[in-house]
Design a protein around this motif. Sequence first.
Motif, short mmCIF file in Angstrom:
data_model
loop_
_atom_site.label_atom_id
_atom_site.label_comp_id
_atom_site.label_asym_id
_atom_site.label_seq_id
_atom_site.Cartn_x
_atom_site.Cartn_y
_atom_site.Cartn_z
N ARG A 71 0.84 -1.20 0.00
CA ARG A 71 0.00 0.00 0.00
C ARG A 71 0.88 1.26 0.00
NH1 ARG A 71 -2.04 3.83 2.98
NH2 ARG A 71 -0.76 3.29 4.78
N ARG A 72 1.88 1.25 0.85
CA ARG A 72 2.74 2.44 0.95
C ARG A 72 3.61 2.63 -0.29
NH1 ARG A 72 5.52 2.78 6.77
NH2 ARG A 72 6.58 4.47 5.67
N VAL A 73 4.09 1.52 -0.86
CA VAL A 73 4.90 1.60 -2.07
C VAL A 73 4.07 2.19 -3.21
CG1 VAL A 73 5.96 0.18 -3.90
CG2 VAL A 73 6.55 -0.23 -1.49
N GLU A 74 2.82 1.70 -3.33
CA GLU A 74 1.96 2.17 -4.43
C GLU A 74 1.51 3.61 -4.20
OE1 GLU A 74 -0.95 -0.96 -4.81
OE2 GLU A 74 0.54 -2.31 -5.72
N ARG A 75 1.19 3.93 -2.95
CA ARG A 75 0.77 5.29 -2.63
C ARG A 75 1.85 6.30 -2.98
NH1 ARG A 75 0.72 6.74 3.52
NH2 ARG A 75 2.91 6.88 2.96
N ASP A 76 3.09 5.96 -2.63
CA ASP A 76 4.20 6.89 -2.86
C ASP A 76 4.89 6.66 -4.20
OD1 ASP A 76 3.56 7.87 -0.37
OD2 ASP A 76 5.13 6.76 0.69
N ARG A 77 4.31 5.77 -5.01
CA ARG A 77 4.87 5.43 -6.33
C ARG A 77 6.37 5.15 -6.26
NH1 ARG A 77 1.26 9.61 -7.90
NH2 ARG A 77 -0.56 8.71 -8.94
N LEU A 78 6.74 4.30 -5.33
CA LEU A 78 8.16 3.97 -5.15
C LEU A 78 8.59 2.91 -6.16
CD1 LEU A 78 8.35 3.73 -1.25
CD2 LEU A 78 9.02 5.66 -2.68
N VAL A 79 9.80 3.05 -6.66
CA VAL A 79 10.32 2.02 -7.56
C VAL A 79 11.63 1.44 -7.02
CG1 VAL A 79 9.26 2.76 -9.73
CG2 VAL A 79 11.37 3.87 -8.96
N ASP A 80 12.17 2.10 -6.03
CA ASP A 80 13.46 1.68 -5.49
C ASP A 80 13.26 0.60 -4.42
OD1 ASP A 80 15.92 1.42 -4.39
OD2 ASP A 80 16.07 3.48 -3.61
N PRO A 81 13.74 -0.61 -4.67
CA PRO A 81 13.56 -1.69 -3.70
C PRO A 81 14.17 -1.37 -2.33
CG PRO A 81 14.38 -2.55 -5.77
CD PRO A 81 14.45 -1.06 -5.88
N LEU A 82 15.22 -0.57 -2.34
CA LEU A 82 15.85 -0.22 -1.05
C LEU A 82 14.90 0.60 -0.19
CD1 LEU A 82 19.56 0.67 -1.79
CD2 LEU A 82 18.62 -1.31 -0.62
N ALA A 83 14.17 1.50 -0.86
CA ALA A 83 13.19 2.31 -0.14
C ALA A 83 12.08 1.41 0.41
CB ALA A 83 12.61 3.38 -1.06
N ALA A 84 11.72 0.39 -0.38
CA ALA A 84 10.68 -0.54 0.05
C ALA A 84 11.15 -1.35 1.26
CB ALA A 84 10.31 -1.47 -1.10
N ARG A 85 12.41 -1.74 1.22
CA ARG A 85 12.92 -2.51 2.35
C ARG A 85 12.95 -1.66 3.61
NH1 ARG A 85 18.21 -6.28 3.21
NH2 ARG A 85 19.07 -4.45 4.20
N GLU A 86 13.22 -0.41 3.41
CA GLU A 86 13.22 0.51 4.55
C GLU A 86 11.81 0.60 5.16
OE1 GLU A 86 15.85 2.01 5.90
OE2 GLU A 86 14.53 2.95 7.39
N ILE A 87 10.82 0.59 4.28
CA ILE A 87 9.43 0.63 4.75
C ILE A 87 9.10 -0.66 5.51
CG2 ILE A 87 7.00 0.64 4.03
CD1 ILE A 87 7.80 2.59 1.83
N LEU A 88 9.54 -1.78 4.96
CA LEU A 88 9.30 -3.06 5.64
C LEU A 88 9.91 -3.03 7.04
CD1 LEU A 88 8.33 -6.03 5.59
CD2 LEU A 88 10.59 -6.65 4.68
N ARG A 89 11.13 -2.50 7.12
CA ARG A 89 11.81 -2.39 8.41
C ARG A 89 10.96 -1.55 9.38
NH1 ARG A 89 14.78 1.51 10.86
NH2 ARG A 89 16.40 0.82 12.32
N GLU A 90 10.50 -0.43 8.87
CA GLU A 90 9.67 0.48 9.70
C GLU A 90 8.40 -0.22 10.19
OE1 GLU A 90 8.37 4.04 7.77
OE2 GLU A 90 10.44 4.69 7.45
N GLU A 91 7.75 -0.94 9.27
CA GLU A 91 6.50 -1.63 9.62
C GLU A 91 6.74 -2.70 10.69
OE1 GLU A 91 3.39 -0.99 8.78
OE2 GLU A 91 3.99 0.70 7.52
N MET A 92 7.85 -3.40 10.53
CA MET A 92 8.17 -4.46 11.50
C MET A 92 8.44 -3.87 12.88
SD MET A 92 10.57 -6.86 9.09
CE MET A 92 10.47 -8.42 9.91
N ILE A 93 9.17 -2.77 12.90
CA ILE A 93 9.48 -2.13 14.18
C ILE A 93 8.19 -1.63 14.84
CG2 ILE A 93 10.63 -0.14 15.28
CD1 ILE A 93 12.89 -0.53 13.18
N GLN A 94 7.35 -1.01 14.00
CA GLN A 94 6.10 -0.46 14.52
C GLN A 94 5.22 -1.54 15.13
OE1 GLN A 94 3.34 1.65 11.87
NE2 GLN A 94 4.69 3.41 12.18
N LEU A 95 5.20 -2.66 14.45
CA LEU A 95 4.39 -3.78 14.93
C LEU A 95 4.86 -4.22 16.33
CD1 LEU A 95 3.43 -6.72 12.61
CD2 LEU A 95 3.86 -7.09 15.01
N LEU A 96 6.16 -4.33 16.48
CA LEU A 96 6.70 -4.75 17.78
C LEU A 96 6.49 -3.67 18.84
CD1 LEU A 96 10.09 -6.37 16.65
CD2 LEU A 96 8.01 -7.56 17.34
#
Length: 320
Positions: A71-96
């Motif tokens: 959802r966040r990748v599509e919303r922000d029209r991201l194409v850079d996988p590194l940016a996506a991985r950063e988001i995954l990291r953020e989501e995981m931290i937030q969950l914990l």
Amino acid sequence: MILKFFRRKSAPDAQLEQGLEKTRRGVFLEITRLFDRGVLDDDLYEELEMLLIQADVGWDVSQKLVAELRRRVERDRLVDPLAAREILREEMIQLLEGSMRNRTVKILQRGVPFVIMVVGVNGVGKTTSIAKLAAYHQGFGRSVMVAAGDTFRAAAIDQLTVWGERLGVPVIAHAQGGDPGAVVFDAMRAAHARNADVLILDTAGRLHTKHNLMAELGKLRGIVQKSVPDAPQETILVIDATTGQNGLVQAKEFSASVAITDILIAKLDGTAKGGIAFAVAKELGTPISYVGTGEKATDLAEFRPETYVDSLFFGQGEGF
Ligand SMILES: Nc1nc2c(ncn2[C@@H]2O[C@H](COP(=O)(O)OP(=O)(O)OP(=O)(O)O)[C@@H](O)[C@H]2O)c(=O)[nH]1
Ligand SMILES: [Mg+2]
């Protein structure tokens, strides 16, 4: 190589890294490789979900994590996988962090023993974790006592006594087959008499399905509270990381019978299922406070979401 660019943000914790080594090598290295492929497509999201499930993050939680990432990748029209991985990291931290907000503030008062009751299913690592917790509190200069509330097995009393001798911690124990309530009663009295800062109560392993044994935990609590009304200040449920999702089922059942304040995930070093922390945090909301990373008294790490997530992605000395 992606590691050159994706930097670690939290300070490394050697204990935690050691504990998460198998999970990192088993699954998270694959996740890193996914993002290293360079395209954010359906295949990536599908494979990511499968890998998270493999690490025992749980079907539901894995799906939610991936859906949010997408959802966040599509919303922000991201194409850079590194940016996506950063988001995954953020989501995981937030969950914990969501469950960490439920942590109760714990205050050690002079003259009042800080009582820790340790509970869980048979063989999950309770007694070993008690030795670790004793060493942990000793590290802060606190005087610690332990009580052998597991009177069921003779070996349990011996096991705790051996740890006590090794750590220089007094052990309150009765003979095998005795009443655990009487042990707890004596331990409370001894802790007051000797001015102990911390008293840790071992309890017999019990299946969450045995209602009479679960009710016994309530009785032990009552005995503790006669002496210190707001104790046990910590009731720790130990779950065995190697049992994966089964640990989650146990945690739910225990929480229904006793007020669990903290979770300790033991044997993290023995499994690639380190993702269980996410399932526990999301499904239970009970804070994970410690993780066990080996069989020694020093093999305990405090649980910190950011460090945990970074240790899944980076091994020792990596990410800087
Ligand atoms: N590798 C590893 N082994 C552990 C860890 N914690 C406990 N163990 C091992 O797991 C086994 C069981 O540990 P115990 O501490 O006796 O478990 P328990 O929950 O007290 O068991 P019962 O009293 O029988 O219910 C022992 O061989 C421990 O050395 C850990 O963090 N890592
Ligand atoms: Mg035990």
